[in-house]
Design a protein around this motif. Structure first.
Motif, mmCIF file in Angstrom:
data_model
loop_
_atom_site.group_PDB
_atom_site.id
_atom_site.type_symbol
_atom_site.label_atom_id
_atom_site.label_comp_id
_atom_site.label_asym_id
_atom_site.label_seq_id
_atom_site.Cartn_x
_atom_site.Cartn_y
_atom_site.Cartn_z
ATOM 1 N N LEU A 65 1.080 -1.191 0.121
ATOM 2 C CA LEU A 65 -0.651 0.146 -0.355
ATOM 3 C C LEU A 65 1.326 1.407 0.065
ATOM 4 O O LEU A 65 1.467 1.289 0.379
ATOM 5 N N ARG A 66 0.319 2.072 -0.944
ATOM 6 C CA ARG A 66 1.632 3.644 -1.159
ATOM 7 C C ARG A 66 0.142 4.921 -1.026
ATOM 8 O O ARG A 66 -1.060 3.959 -1.904
ATOM 9 N N PRO A 67 0.549 5.905 -0.879
ATOM 10 C CA PRO A 67 -0.165 6.813 -1.258
ATOM 11 C C PRO A 67 -0.505 7.344 -2.787
ATOM 12 O O PRO A 67 0.675 7.062 -3.593
ATOM 13 N N VAL A 68 -1.477 8.037 -3.526
ATOM 14 C CA VAL A 68 -1.392 7.872 -4.543
ATOM 15 C C VAL A 68 -0.495 9.645 -4.223
ATOM 16 O O VAL A 68 -1.377 10.702 -3.982
ATOM 17 N N SER A 113 -5.505 12.951 -2.069
ATOM 18 C CA SER A 113 -5.692 12.001 -0.452
ATOM 19 C C SER A 113 -6.690 10.940 -1.003
ATOM 20 O O SER A 113 -6.786 10.199 0.053
ATOM 21 N N SER A 114 -7.333 11.434 -1.625
ATOM 22 C CA SER A 114 -8.914 10.448 -1.678
ATOM 23 C C SER A 114 -8.334 8.880 -1.969
ATOM 24 O O SER A 114 -9.587 8.073 -1.929
ATOM 25 N N LYS A 115 -6.987 8.645 -2.775
ATOM 26 C CA LYS A 115 -6.719 7.314 -3.410
ATOM 27 C C LYS A 115 -5.466 6.852 -3.044
ATOM 28 O O LYS A 115 -4.566 7.726 -2.354
ATOM 29 N N ALA A 116 -5.600 5.089 -2.842
ATOM 30 C CA ALA A 116 -4.450 4.609 -2.935
ATOM 31 C C ALA A 116 -4.004 3.928 -3.514
ATOM 32 O O ALA A 116 -4.382 3.546 -4.469
ATOM 33 N N GLU A 133 -4.922 1.765 -8.517
ATOM 34 C CA GLU A 133 -5.648 2.668 -7.987
ATOM 35 C C GLU A 133 -6.921 2.751 -7.142
ATOM 36 O O GLU A 133 -7.626 1.691 -7.557
ATOM 37 N N MET A 134 -7.007 2.878 -5.973
ATOM 38 C CA MET A 134 -8.040 2.991 -5.542
ATOM 39 C C MET A 134 -9.288 3.899 -4.544
ATOM 40 O O MET A 134 -8.244 3.851 -4.024
ATOM 41 N N TYR A 135 -9.977 3.727 -3.849
ATOM 42 C CA TYR A 135 -10.373 4.953 -3.063
ATOM 43 C C TYR A 135 -9.983 4.293 -1.640
ATOM 44 O O TYR A 135 -9.535 2.825 -1.197
#
Length: 187
Positions: A28-31, A35-38, A46-48
């Motif tokens: 898991l990493r941030p997009v 900031s509303s996605k991972a 990508e996902m919420y």
């Protein structure tokens, strides 16, 4: 007249503490910029950034397949010390790697080691050769390159030099950069 009730939509933001969770920490990493996605490093998707969505993603066939593939791969690690060269691989392997680095493509090392083993069956050093593309690349990057960079720096020291650069792109759209350093050797 009835007032229409609007349902308030809650937006979950990515939480960095999720990366410490055993279920998520490897993939898991941030997009960046959202900031509303991972982002899943394994699946490259990508996902919420909602805990429920992350747990659902864990159970998908795609994610399980990528986890299984990545768990089967093993990373080779080499250190750049001269003592490791002698202990980690034979003199014949180092000689072949130097030949490949100077005259050929790394892809040819698989066949070159097989040819050496067939032609020189009576030599103990060729029987013990275990050298393929991955190991050859690691030896070039982690052992030979630092050695020759250090040697080049000591040769040039404080004298003047010039750089010649040549960029090229081959038919498979792979970009190459050739660098030549011109200097005079002072005795």
């Amino acid at each position: 007249m009835e007032a229409a009730l609007k349902k308030k939509h809650y937006t979950q933001h990515y939480r960095s503490e999720w990366e410490n969770n055993e279920e998520f920490k490897h993939w898991l990493r941030p997009v960046p910029g959202d900031s509303s996605k991972a982002f899943c490093n394994y699946c490259r998707s990508e996902m919420y950034a909602k805990l429920n969505d992350l747990k659902k993603h864990l159970e998908t066939k795609k994610h399980k397949k990528h986890c299984q593939l990545l768990s089967q791969n093993k990373q080779l690690t080499f250190s750049a010390t001269a003592t490791k060269i002698c202990k980690g691989c034979s003199r014949a392997e180092c000689t072949l790697v130097l030949y490949i680095a100077e005259h050929s493509s790394i892809f040819h090392i698989d066949h070159l080691t097989d040819v050496c083993k067939q032609c020189l069956k009576d030599s103990k050093s060729t029987i013990d050769i275990k050298l393929h593309r991955t190991k050859c690349t690691q030896i070039i990057n982690d052992i030979l390159a630092p050695h020759f960079k250090k040697e080049l720096r000591s040769d040039i020291s404080d004298q003047k030099y010039s750089l010649l650069l040549d960029e090229s792109t081959d038919i498979s759209v792979t970009k190459y950069l050739g660098i030549v350093v011109r200097y005079t050797v002072q005795n």
